[in-house]
Design an enzyme around this catalytic site. Structure first.
Site, PDB file in Angstrom:
ATOM      1  CG  HIS A  18      -0.422  -0.067   2.537  1.00 51.02           C
ATOM      2  ND1 HIS A  18       0.430   0.905   3.013  1.00 51.02           N
ATOM      3  CD2 HIS A  18      -0.557  -0.974   3.547  1.00 51.02           C
ATOM      4  CE1 HIS A  18       0.780   0.623   4.246  1.00 51.02           C
ATOM      5  NE2 HIS A  18       0.209  -0.527   4.605  1.00 51.02           N
ATOM      6  CG  HIS A  21       4.226  -1.328   2.095  1.00 56.08           C
ATOM      7  ND1 HIS A  21       2.941  -1.777   1.900  1.00 56.08           N
ATOM      8  CD2 HIS A  21       4.595  -1.776   3.320  1.00 56.08           C
ATOM      9  CE1 HIS A  21       2.558  -2.476   2.960  1.00 56.08           C
ATOM     10  NE2 HIS A  21       3.535  -2.491   3.842  1.00 56.08           N
ATOM     11  CB  CYS A 126       1.111 -10.679  19.066  1.00 50.49           C
ATOM     12  SG  CYS A 126      -0.040 -10.082  17.802  1.00 50.49           S
ATOM     13  CB  CYS A 129       3.450  -8.098  16.878  1.00 47.90           C
ATOM     14  SG  CYS A 129       2.189  -6.966  17.455  1.00 47.90           S
ATOM     15  CB  CYS A 143      -1.751  -7.897  20.606  1.00 46.61           C
ATOM     16  SG  CYS A 143      -0.912  -6.708  19.534  1.00 46.61           S
ATOM     17  CG  HIS A 146      -2.184  -7.284  15.595  1.00 55.41           C
ATOM     18  ND1 HIS A 146      -0.886  -7.031  15.989  1.00 55.41           N
ATOM     19  CD2 HIS A 146      -2.212  -7.133  14.251  1.00 55.41           C
ATOM     20  CE1 HIS A 146      -0.162  -6.765  14.927  1.00 55.41           C
ATOM     21  NE2 HIS A 146      -0.928  -6.811  13.865  1.00 55.41           N
ATOM     22  CE  LYS A 292      -2.467   1.369  13.509  1.00 56.41           C
ATOM     23  NZ  LYS A 292      -2.601   0.224  14.250  1.00 56.41           N
ATOM     24  CE  LYS A 295      -4.670  -8.185   5.169  1.00 58.19           C
ATOM     25  NZ  LYS A 295      -4.228  -9.549   5.462  1.00 58.19           N
TER      26      LYS A 295
HETATM   27 ZN   LIG Z   1       0.023  -7.811  17.733  1.00 61.23          ZN
END
Ligand SMILES: [Zn+2]
Length: 470
Positions: A18, A21, A126, A129, A143, A146, A292, A295
């Site tokens: 995206h 990157h 996680c 991560c 987490c 996430h 932010k 996804k």
């Molecule tokens: Zn995480």
């Protein structure tokens, strides 16, 4: 002339690239082009991180065997970077044999130093991560990034004696005040190294996917440990000629991965008796329209979708100009359009077209000086891309004002050919300088400008450099 080795992080292939990157890749691309233009031998590397458990989960979700999945996604990433004309020299894949060899050699070198031991590991992990999380960092048992419950892992792992390098790392920071930039990243790392750093587990028993640990096939190498070594792989390690490009001159990274690059990685290199990078620069994050990139929000912008609407250089311009490199910022398509119309269509585009129209009409064989007076090297080398562009755009504004003041169309009416040519020669000189200054930043625009002012006789452009958008 000195070599120049620049890297981007390597990316998980569980989703296509995206705009975030593209941001890192464009910045690296500007530097690579800049140093190549200076005649330095450049190694610019990017690539993909394929050994992650995240990729395994994405492949399962897609119902595709993992190797097939990473092959497909590596191609998607490579093609995306080609579509946005990123001039990387190597595109590394961590499932390649070269990389496996580099990882195993590196671990052997660290083992020979007595820096790797087998220990018991128990902790929260996680997968999102790809990182262990300390109990104090969990939010309601989940987490914080996430919002998922981490796995509880309890197993025998190989550990790297990271704490052995605490003093050496602090000494390196002390002796190289510019090695970790910006200062926000440096300060965070100094406190992490001083107060928090523990030995780290560098192997996993679970899972068949990943690089096997040397002399212990039952373990896979921890994916981050493996990923960092990609920088050695692309230089040719362990073949002796890797020293030609080593060490890395600049690692460009996002600020979320400073711990790996600014503490663990330098310690790994110390352990293997290899030279440390000259600079590690952590850029900020951006949000999309204030949100932010995520996804679940589905707001990740694919650079190739933007390319259907805007020329590549317009996107490069926006990314490099809007957010001072190192800061956080916001990406908004409305703002891109505003910048496009004001700075590109009405700015550089209008200056070139009004000047060349006057030249074609009055003095197409005009002679003008071509000594580049606009030097923005120091800004590029300091990663102040916004300052480089600001300086170029000041010159555009100055030339526009000069034309408005001198009114060459009136000089033409008066038949004052000498004064007319003197004004247009100055502006053409300025435009040629701008073209040269833009070479690394907006390469396609630079080429167009160069071609236009080099033509004999000079003609007005058939179409505008940037057509206004409504
Ligand atoms: Zn995480």
């Amino acid at each position: 002339m000195a070599k120049y080795f620049i890297t981007t992080p390597i990316y998980y292939v569980n989703a296509p690239p995206h705009i975030g990157h593209m941001y890192t890749a464009v910045a690296a691309d500007v530097l690579a082009r800049h140093y190549r233009n200076q005649g330095r031998e450049v190694l610019f590397s990017t690539g993909v991180d394929e050994n992650s458990q995240k990729n395994v989960e994405a492949a399962e979700k897609a119902g595709t065997p993992i190797q097939e999945y990473v092959d497909l996604m590596a191609r998607v990433w490579k093609e995306s970077f080609n579509d946005i004309h990123i001039t990387y020299d190597t595109f590394v894949r961590t499932t390649s044999n070269d990389h496996k060899t580099a990882v195993q050699k590196m671990i052997e070198a660290m083992q020979a130093k007595g820096d790797i031991y087998l220990g018991d590991y128990q902790g929260y992990y996680c997968v999102g991560c790809e990182e262990f999380i300390a109990e104090k960092d969990l939010v309601e048992g989940k987490c914080a990034i996430h919002k998922t419950q981490p796995k509880v892992i309890q197993e025998k792992n190989y550990f790297f004696k990271l704490t052995k390098y605490r003093d050496a790392l602090l000494a390196w920071y002390e002796e190289h005040p510019n090695a970790v930039r910006p200062d926000s990243a440096r300060n965070k790392m100094l406190s992490y190294i001083t107060d928090e750093m523990q030995d780290i587990s560098i192997s996993r028993q679970a899972g068949k996917w990943g690089i096997r640990f040397p002399q212990d096939e039952s373990h896979a190498v921890y994916v981050w440990f493996d990923a960092l070594i990609n920088y050695l792989t692309v230089a040719g390690y362990p073949a002796e000629n890797f020293r030609k490009m080593w060490p890395v001159d600049l690692h460009l990274i996002g600020k979320d991965i400073i711990k790996f690059h600014c503490a663990i990685w330098p310690a790994m290199l110390m352990s293997a008796d290899l030279n440390l990078p000259n600079t590690i620069f952590a850029h900020g994050f951006f949000t999309i329209n204030g949100e932010k990139i995520s996804k679940s929000l589905g707001n990740a912008i694919d650079p190739r979708d933007l390319l259907k609407e805007y020329p590549l250089d317009a996107i490069r311009y926006y990314l490099l100009r809007e957010i001072p490199f190192g800061n956080d910022g916001d990406f908004s398509v409305d703002r891109l359009k505003e910048r496009y119309n004001s700075d590109l269509a009405n700015g550089i585009g209008n200056l070139v077209s009004r000047t060349l129209t006057l030249v074609e009409k009055n003095c197409p064989n005009i002679v003008f000086e071509r000594n580049s007076t606009l030097d923005i090297s120091k800004h590029i080398e300091n990663l102040s891309f916004d300052k480089a562009l600001t300086e170029i755009w000041h010159e555009i504004a100055r030339l526009d004002i000069h034309i408005d003041d001198k009114k060459p169309w009136e000089l033409a009416k008066q038949g004052n050919k000498e004064a007319l040519e003197s004004v247009l020669a100055e502006v053409l000189s300025g435009i040629a300088s701008i073209g040269t200054a833009l070479t690394a930043l907006l390469p396609e625009t630079a080429t167009k400008i160069h071609d236009l002012v080099s033509a004999q006789p000079i003609q007005k452009p058939l179409e505008p450099l940037f057509a206004r958008k409504n």
